[in-house]
Each structure stands twice: as C-alpha cells, then as structure tokens.
Design a protein around this motif. Structure first.
Motif, PDB file in Angstrom:
ATOM      1  N   ASP A   1       3.942  -7.969   2.818  1.00  0.00           N
ATOM      2  CA  ASP A   1       4.065  -7.712   4.259  1.00  0.00           C
ATOM      3  C   ASP A   1       5.313  -6.912   4.627  1.00  0.00           C
ATOM      4  O   ASP A   1       5.459  -6.484   5.762  1.00  0.00           O
ATOM      5  CB  ASP A   1       4.012  -9.022   5.058  1.00  0.00           C
ATOM      6  CG  ASP A   1       5.131  -9.983   4.687  1.00  0.00           C
ATOM      7  OD1 ASP A   1       5.918  -9.689   3.763  1.00  0.00           O
ATOM      8  OD2 ASP A   1       5.221 -11.042   5.332  1.00  0.00           O
ATOM      9  N   ASP A  44       0.504  -3.392   5.872  1.00  0.00           N
ATOM     10  CA  ASP A  44      -0.134  -4.245   6.875  1.00  0.00           C
ATOM     11  C   ASP A  44      -1.634  -4.005   6.791  1.00  0.00           C
ATOM     12  O   ASP A  44      -2.097  -3.273   5.920  1.00  0.00           O
ATOM     13  CB  ASP A  44       0.410  -3.967   8.281  1.00  0.00           C
ATOM     14  CG  ASP A  44       0.209  -2.519   8.722  1.00  0.00           C
ATOM     15  OD1 ASP A  44      -0.417  -1.732   7.982  1.00  0.00           O
ATOM     16  OD2 ASP A  44       0.672  -2.160   9.822  1.00  0.00           O
ATOM     17  N   ASN A  93      -0.455  -8.870   9.656  1.00  0.00           N
ATOM     18  CA  ASN A  93       0.744  -8.522   8.888  1.00  0.00           C
ATOM     19  C   ASN A  93       1.397  -9.749   8.243  1.00  0.00           C
ATOM     20  O   ASN A  93       2.595  -9.786   8.044  1.00  0.00           O
ATOM     21  CB  ASN A  93       1.760  -7.779   9.768  1.00  0.00           C
ATOM     22  CG  ASN A  93       2.048  -8.530  11.054  1.00  0.00           C
ATOM     23  OD1 ASN A  93       1.836  -9.739  11.142  1.00  0.00           O
ATOM     24  ND2 ASN A  93       2.527  -7.820  12.058  1.00  0.00           N
ATOM     25  N   THR A 140      -4.373   0.823   6.801  1.00  0.00           N
ATOM     26  CA  THR A 140      -2.983   0.450   7.006  1.00  0.00           C
ATOM     27  C   THR A 140      -2.379   1.399   8.027  1.00  0.00           C
ATOM     28  O   THR A 140      -2.846   2.529   8.176  1.00  0.00           O
ATOM     29  CB  THR A 140      -2.181   0.519   5.692  1.00  0.00           C
ATOM     30  OG1 THR A 140      -0.822   0.146   5.948  1.00  0.00           O
ATOM     31  CG2 THR A 140      -2.181   1.923   5.093  1.00  0.00           C
ATOM     32  N   LYS A 163       0.821   2.196   7.782  1.00  0.00           N
ATOM     33  CA  LYS A 163       2.028   2.714   7.126  1.00  0.00           C
ATOM     34  C   LYS A 163       1.838   4.179   6.747  1.00  0.00           C
ATOM     35  O   LYS A 163       0.873   4.547   6.069  1.00  0.00           O
ATOM     36  CB  LYS A 163       2.380   1.889   5.892  1.00  0.00           C
ATOM     37  CG  LYS A 163       2.570   0.402   6.191  1.00  0.00           C
ATOM     38  CD  LYS A 163       3.659   0.147   7.218  1.00  0.00           C
ATOM     39  CE  LYS A 163       3.822  -1.330   7.502  1.00  0.00           C
ATOM     40  NZ  LYS A 163       4.818  -1.646   8.495  1.00  0.00           N
TER      41      LYS A 163
END
Length: 197
Positions: free
Chosen positions: A114, A118, A141, A159, A161
């Motif tokens: 985490d 996520d 998350n 995700t 990210k």
C-alpha cells in the motif's frame, strides 16, 4: 471479525485468533460478535458463529443479507506476483485473466504494497483504455482487498500510480453467470442393480 468478513468467510484480518482447541472467549462488550474458522471450505459450509451480547438498551438485529450467493472460487490476483508492476510484462494481468474463468460468486483477492500501489475499480472500457481515474466506482488502498463478483458482466481494475498503469497494472475480468450444474444420474452399485431386477 466484522459482518462482511463473516459473510464471505474472510479470515485475512482477524480481530483475534484462537487455536488451542479449548479456548475460552469472554464477551465483555455488548453487540454482535462474529467467529469463523480459518479453514475457508469449512467456514463456507457453516463452521461459523454469531453471538449477540445484550445490554440495557435493545440493539436491532442485523439486516438480512441482500442476496445469498453460492460459494465460488478464490482467485489471488497475479498469483505469486500479486498486484504489482511486473517489469517487462505489460500484458501480464491480461494473460492472467484470459487463462481463467470467473463466475458470479467468485472472489478476487488483491494483495499489494500500500506504500507503492493502490486499487481502483472503474466503470467502463473507455475509462480502462484511457486510464481515467477521475470517477472510480471504488478506491482501495489497504494493501489487501477481497472483491466479490456478484453479477455477470465485465469488471475493470487499475492503479492510480503514475507509470504503473502504463507498465500493465490493470485488470479486466469477464464475470460469467452462475453455471447451472446438471445432477448426474444416480449410479447404482452392482448389489443395488441385483435388488432392482
């Protein structure tokens, strides 16, 4: 142990673990207390318990589950790779998903760091292809999530990210309807066949 974990036999984050074989649990707080076995298949067939501890003010009973689904399979997303960027394999999760058949009642188990990744569920193929994270269905998350497949259709997971989506951290799951199993005809033993004739 909470109601959702109890309902889905999820023993990933227990409040307490009892494993001596002769445990005594003192119920010190009013309300509902949920107990399950960590043996998933045993839990699904009923080795679980809800205890209600009353106090001066009545507590309403828990609402009935909206829909009881049959026990399905648990799929650990990515298997040993879990939910993370897989270097030089941008199609890793596509291949992983295509090799499996998912049905209503199955569970997706996501495990991830985490601090690094996520999990977002999004609505459509368009959002999936464009990595649109602006209006997700759900955001997770916690590092581990159990997602129950409750209806047929397509589910999309990505995700948020930067760079990880482009590297292939995205999953499209086709959920098939419940399979209607046809019961096999009863097989008669040689002894039973003799009796019937």
């Amino acid at each position: 142990m909470f109601r959702l974990e109890y309902q889905f036999c999820n023993s990933l984050s227990p409040k307490a673990v009892y494993n001596t074989g002769h445990d005594v649990v003192t119920l010190t707080e009013p309300g509902y207390h949920f107990f399950i076995t960590s043996n998933h298949s045993q839990c699904v067939v009923g080795q679980k318990l809800v205890v209600f501890v009353a106090h001066d003010h009545p507590i309403p009973p828990p609402p009935p589950p909206r829909k009881i689904l049959p026990f399905g399979k648990d799929f650990k997303v990515g298997d040993s790779n879990e939910w993370r960027r897989v270097p030089e394999e941008s199609d890793f999760y596509s291949k992983w998903s295509e090799e499996k058949q998912f049905h209503v009642g199955d569970n997706l188990l996501f495990y991830y760091n985490d601090q690094v990744d996520d999990l977002l569920e999004i609505n459509s193929d368009l959002e999936f292809k464009s990595c649109d994270t602006t209006s997700p269905v759900a955001v997770h998350n916690a590092g581990q999530n159990l997602i129950r497949l409750t209806k047929p259709g397509i589910r999309y997971f990505i995700t948020s990210k930067i760079g990880h989506y482009e590297a292939g951290l995205k999953l499209r799951v086709v959920v098939r309807p419940l399979s209607k199993s046809v019961p096999k005809k009863m097989q008669l033993s040689p002894c039973d066949r003799l009796i019937k004739t």
